[in-house]
Write a protein that holds these residues in place. Structure first.
Motif, PDB file in Angstrom:
ATOM      1  N   TYR A  51      90.546 -37.761 -72.133  1.00 29.92           N
ATOM      2  CA  TYR A  51      89.270 -37.677 -71.428  1.00 29.92           C
ATOM      3  C   TYR A  51      88.332 -38.740 -71.983  1.00 29.92           C
ATOM      4  O   TYR A  51      88.575 -39.305 -73.064  1.00 29.92           O
ATOM      5  CB  TYR A  51      88.649 -36.286 -71.566  1.00 29.92           C
ATOM      6  N   PRO A  52      87.250 -39.057 -71.287  1.00 29.42           N
ATOM      7  CA  PRO A  52      86.338 -40.119 -71.733  1.00 29.42           C
ATOM      8  C   PRO A  52      85.765 -39.830 -73.123  1.00 29.42           C
ATOM      9  O   PRO A  52      85.578 -38.672 -73.503  1.00 29.42           O
ATOM     10  CB  PRO A  52      85.229 -40.103 -70.666  1.00 29.42           C
ATOM     11  N   SER A  53      85.502 -40.894 -73.870  1.00 27.31           N
ATOM     12  CA  SER A  53      85.016 -40.733 -75.242  1.00 27.31           C
ATOM     13  C   SER A  53      83.647 -40.062 -75.294  1.00 27.31           C
ATOM     14  O   SER A  53      83.299 -39.429 -76.291  1.00 27.31           O
ATOM     15  CB  SER A  53      84.947 -42.102 -75.929  1.00 27.31           C
ATOM     16  N   ASN A  54      82.861 -40.178 -74.239  1.00 31.15           N
ATOM     17  CA  ASN A  54      81.526 -39.574 -74.236  1.00 31.15           C
ATOM     18  C   ASN A  54      81.530 -38.145 -73.697  1.00 31.15           C
ATOM     19  O   ASN A  54      80.477 -37.539 -73.511  1.00 31.15           O
ATOM     20  CB  ASN A  54      80.562 -40.425 -73.404  1.00 31.15           C
ATOM     21  N   PHE A  55      82.726 -37.598 -73.440  1.00 31.27           N
ATOM     22  CA  PHE A  55      82.838 -36.235 -72.925  1.00 31.27           C
ATOM     23  C   PHE A  55      82.872 -35.260 -74.097  1.00 31.27           C
ATOM     24  O   PHE A  55      83.756 -35.310 -74.945  1.00 31.27           O
ATOM     25  CB  PHE A  55      84.104 -36.097 -72.080  1.00 31.27           C
ATOM     26  N   SER A  56      81.903 -34.379 -74.161  1.00 29.65           N
ATOM     27  CA  SER A  56      81.838 -33.376 -75.226  1.00 29.65           C
ATOM     28  C   SER A  56      82.715 -32.186 -74.868  1.00 29.65           C
ATOM     29  O   SER A  56      82.556 -31.590 -73.795  1.00 29.65           O
ATOM     30  CB  SER A  56      80.391 -32.917 -75.446  1.00 29.65           C
ATOM     31  N   THR A  57      83.630 -31.841 -75.764  1.00 31.05           N
ATOM     32  CA  THR A  57      84.528 -30.712 -75.511  1.00 31.05           C
ATOM     33  C   THR A  57      83.963 -29.403 -76.044  1.00 31.05           C
ATOM     34  O   THR A  57      84.671 -28.390 -76.072  1.00 31.05           O
ATOM     35  CB  THR A  57      85.902 -30.975 -76.168  1.00 31.05           C
TER      36      THR A  57
ATOM     37  N   GLU B 261      88.705 -36.616 -65.544  1.00 32.25           N
ATOM     38  CA  GLU B 261      87.462 -37.279 -65.166  1.00 32.25           C
ATOM     39  C   GLU B 261      86.454 -36.174 -64.850  1.00 32.25           C
ATOM     40  O   GLU B 261      86.376 -35.677 -63.724  1.00 32.25           O
ATOM     41  CB  GLU B 261      87.683 -38.172 -63.951  1.00 32.25           C
TER      42      GLU B 261
ATOM     43  N   GLU C 145      79.604 -35.735 -63.915  1.00 27.65           N
ATOM     44  CA  GLU C 145      78.373 -35.251 -64.527  1.00 27.65           C
ATOM     45  C   GLU C 145      78.341 -33.719 -64.525  1.00 27.65           C
ATOM     46  O   GLU C 145      78.732 -33.082 -63.548  1.00 27.65           O
ATOM     47  CB  GLU C 145      77.157 -35.787 -63.776  1.00 27.65           C
TER      48      GLU C 145
END
Length: 870
Positions: free
Chosen positions: A51-57, A205, A208
């Motif tokens: 997943y994108p690096s800026n996606f907080s899990t 992906e 937002e």
């Protein structure tokens, strides 16, 4: 001739060992994990999520649970043991043309899946399948056993399926939408990573996140509207937070609990719903409306049933009836005839129903008058529902009071079943004339049915031990009475005896069999509240509601006769235990008093003590008067697979009060110490902490990290810690490469003692263990242990054992090893073997394994024990 025979046997043992290693390596290389696959099939070797690096899990870190095809399980991180077992058995059946066995396996696997859905025990079904029809041929029995091995131990290869992969991606996508990522897209791709093996990667992906722009309420019941508006500050749904379906559902649960604690007995979360509006908001924003619906009922109006909506009704508790010796089987079988035999007494507004006679089913004329099984005031102290409210004469129904009552009655440990039921009285049902906002409160009768557990029990325990040719046996008898004096007081008495043969402490000229004798008893009284009752009953009644206090009174005596010395140990204790919150347990021993006396000391043991003055002083007769406090924080939940921390802290003090007042009325002895009962009493401060973290990697894999630190500071009346209060390392629950008391202090090498007897004033220890289920009740583990004990400079005459900041880290012993655990549900049997990796007792430059010549027996230690090490 004898020596030649021994040499040949050793050579044969070595040959067997190396042959086994070669055979095992060959089996690994020959049993291909993918040989069963056809041309268009691929084994799932690896699975990953990107997943994108800026996606907080944060809050969405359990995505793997939605993936249905994950690589086969592995033992010790890398070895697919279960797949190898499956392939080996499959290969054998195919080779012998046992196709009926393979066909039956597929049929059985489908049956097992159905059994899982029905909640049945798959293991029991497989065992019944294995042992059925023993009269068949040997080929049938062999086939059945192989099928059982494939089903229970083995694991079929996970073959990549594009359809299943797409379904997994769709489930991840739906989960993300529930978490507020309404535009989430999830795809999957494969990469060939070996011969007929693929790695599956899922690409996320998320888009937002949808943010909650605001929350409004629509409540049709004015009373409920007032309650929720006054409680709005506690709402879990906040403006500006990410839309999260779990949080919204948690808020429904919170409101339901809030209203049920306000008397709304029949209210449920189904009356709460949300409406989402994105039409008049900014992009990726949503306005929420929380609706509380009215109650829907069918009321008979004249000759017809009419659907109506009305306000929710508040309920008061009219009466509480407790049955203290409830028999569910008789109640079902005899119905009203059973309850008609009850007599009733009243205490503080509560009704206690019980059978006033002892009856014999074989003799209906046999009746003996009996009293209530437990004193009413004991039960009264544990009941929190039905109490009059401070602001009202009514007893409002409160959900938390029901839960507390259930928990406190169960905590008494004298009832096998605690069942709380409510009966709505007929005059609580509203008639059609009262369809308005002024509903009168309903009324409930509460029935608490208590089925007693066995009042008394006697159990026996047998133990056997064998370590370094020291073998022995022990037995004990435990008597327990759960309701002493009809007050829920638990009495436990344990009588224990043991005999052991210790060849490591025999004089050279002595021979014999069992030369060590030990016997003793332990008694413990546990009161269900703070005692004495006349001091605490009324003062702490509200405190009891959440803290479950108990009082402990203990006494024990132990006699130990060894070839090197004889010892008497006598102990008395008085203390309290209580809880604060769900995870905290506290214990305060107000006083723990014990005396230790040694006599009949052998000449050889006297010689050892003469070379170690500090050790000799710790063995001298002494009295210990201790006050200690400890707390335990443990988030573990039985049956729940999750990561959790564990913290235990304790502090104890000895002799300070005695040392303060003693000079007022007595003189010290010739050594400057004061005595009690003609024995020097100890004076020290001691504290230790045990930190653990259990990391659940999966349902079958767990990582455990542990740190233990403890120190004791002797001072004043006696300048050394008594031997029983000193720290030691080694053994089944410590550093497993060394025997118990086999390490330290520091880099000291004990070459004088006949048996490990090493201890210190300070201890540091760290452990790491990786645990994995293999199959059924068999578990495996690999571990690394490190630590040591030390003495303070003023308490020891052993220079290598002193704790020094610039040296102690160079004296940390390190061991590693592996083990097996057999989980029999009611206890776990454990077998571990540890190897010495770094031995601080050896000479500088020869402490690491491999820097000195050594046999396997000299660097290894076997431990067998009950339970996990930590």
């Amino acid at each position: 001739m004898h020596s030649i025979l021994i040499t040949k046997l050793k050579q044969f043992a070595d040959l067997q060992k190396y042959s086994f290693i070669l055979l095992f390596a060959w089996s690994l290389s020959s049993c291909s994990t993918s040989y069963l696959l056809s041309d268009n099939e691929y084994l799932v070797k690896k699975m990953d999520i990107e997943y994108p690096s800026n996606f907080s899990t944060e809050g969405v870190d359990n995505l793997e649970t939605f993936i249905k095809q994950r690589p086969n399980r592995k033992v010790f991180v890398f070895f697919p043991f279960h797949l190898f077992v499956y392939n080996a058995i499959h290969r054998k059946n195919y080779k012998e043309k046992c196709t009926d066995c393979l066909d039956a396996y597929e049929v059985n696997r489908e049956k097992d899946e159905v059994a899982k859905e029905l909640g049945q025990s798959v293991f029991r079904i497989r065992m019944d399948r294995l042992f059925s029809d023993f009269g068949g041929s040997m080929r049938t029995a062999r086939c059945r056993f192989r099928r059982w091995g494939m089903e229970t131990v083995g694991e079929a290869p996970v073959i990549y399926s594009e359809k299943i992969s797409k379904n997994s991606a769709a489930q991840i996508s739906q989960y993300l939408k529930n978490e507020g990522f309404f535009r989430a897209k999830v795809t999957s791709d494969t990469t060939i990573v070996g011969a007929k093996k693929v790695a599956v990667k899922y690409f996320i992906e998320p888009g937002e996140a949808t943010i909650i722009n605001g929350l409004s309420y629509k409540i049709y019941d004015p009373s409920i509207d007032s309650i929720l508006m006054n409680d709005a500050k506690n709402c879990l749904v906040k403006k500006g937070m990410r839309y999260d379906l779990n949080v919204l559902d948690a808020e429904r649960d919170r409101i339901t609990a809030l209203l049920r604690n306000k008397g709304y007995f029949k209210f449920s979360k189904e009356y709460i719903r949300y409406k989402a509006d994105t039409l008049y908001t900014f992009e990726n924003n949503v306005n929420l409306t929380l609706e509380v619906l009215q109650r829907k009922e069918k009321i008979k109006v004249g000759e017809y049933l009419q659907n109506i909506e009305r306000n929710h009704q508040v309920y008061n508790i009219n009466k509480v009836i407790l049955t203290t010796d409830y028999d569910a089987k008789r109640a079902i079988r005899e119905k009203q005839e059973y309850t008609s035999t009850f007599d009733t007494i009243q205490y503080e507004g509560y009704y206690f129903a019980y059978q006033p006679y002892l009856e014999d089913e074989n003799n209906t004329d046999y009746k003996v008058l009996k009293s209530l099984a437990i004193k009413p005031e004991i039960i009264f102290d544990e009941i929190y529902l039905g109490r009059k409210q401070k602001t009202s004469a009514d007893s409002l129904y409160i959900l938390t009071d029901v839960e507390k009552t259930y928990q406190h009655l169960s905590a008494l440990r004298i009832f096998k079943i605690v069942n709380i039921q409510f009966e709505e009285l007929s005059d609580s049902v509203l008639q059609h004339k009262t369809f308005n906002y002024q509903n009168k409160p309903g009324k409930l009768n509460c029935h608490i049915q208590l089925t007693p557990a066995s009042l008394q029990s006697i159990t026996t325990e047998l133990e056997g031990s064998n370590f370094s040719s020291n073998f022995g046996m022990a037995g004990s008898v435990v008597y327990q009475h759960r309701n002493l004096f009809r007050s829920a007081t638990n009495l436990s008495i344990k009588v224990k005896g043991a005999r052991e043969k210790r060849i490591d402490v025999l004089e050279d000229s002595e021979t014999g069999s069992f030369n060590t004798l030990e016997y003793g008893f332990e008694a413990r009284l546990t009161f269900p509240s703070l005692s004495p009752q006349f001091l605490f009953r009324n003062i702490f009644q509200e405190y009891k509601k959440t803290n479950y206090p108990k009082t402990y009174l203990t006494a024990s005596y132990n006699y130990l006769q060894r070839p090197d010395y004889t010892r008497d140990y006598l102990n008395f204790g008085y203390g309290y235990g209580w809880r604060t919150g769900k995870y905290f347990i506290h214990n305060l021993n107000v006083v723990e008093f014990n005396t230790v006396e040694l006599y009949a000391i052998s000449s050889k043991f006297s010689e050892i003590l003469s070379t170690k003055p500090s050790l000799r002083e710790s063995y001298e007769d002494h009295v210990v008067a201790v006050t200690n406090y400890s707390f335990l924080y443990n988030e573990q939940e039985i049956g729940v697979n999750k990561s959790f921390p564990y913290v235990r802290f304790s502090v104890e003090s000895s002799g300070n009060l005695l040392r303060t007042v003693h000079p007022l009325f007595a003189e010290p002895d010739s050594t400057g110490s004061y005595t009690l009962l003609n024995k020097v009493y100890t004076q020290f401060l001691k504290t230790d902490i045990d930190l653990r973290y259990y990391k659940a990697m999966s349902k079958t894999n767990t990582l455990v990290f542990r740190f233990y630190g403890g120190l004791g500071l002797p001072y004043g009346n006696k300048k050394v810690l008594p031997f029983g209060k000193k720290y030691y390392s080694g053994g089944a629950n410590s550093i497993r490469a060394w025997p118990v008391r086999g390490i330290g202090p520091g880099s000291h090498a004990d070459t004088v003692s006949l048996a490990p007897n090493q201890a210190g004033d300070l201890k540091l220890e760290a452990n790491f263990e990786y645990r994995q289920d293999i199959y059924w009740m068999l578990e495996s583990a690999i571990f690394i242990d490190a630590g040591n004990v030390w003495d303070w400079a003023y308490t020891t005459d052993i220079s290598e054992g002193k704790f020094e900041l610039n040296k102690f880290y160079k004296q940390i012993a390190v061991g590693a090893g592996a083990g097996l655990r057999f989980d029999f549900t009611f206890f776990v049997f454990r077998a571990d073997v540890g190897i010495k990796i770094f031995d601080p007792s050896r000479a500088q430059g020869h402490r690491w394994l491999g820097t000195y010549p050594a046999s396997f027996s000299s660097i290894s230690n076997y431990t067998f024990s009950i339970g996990y090490p930590f």
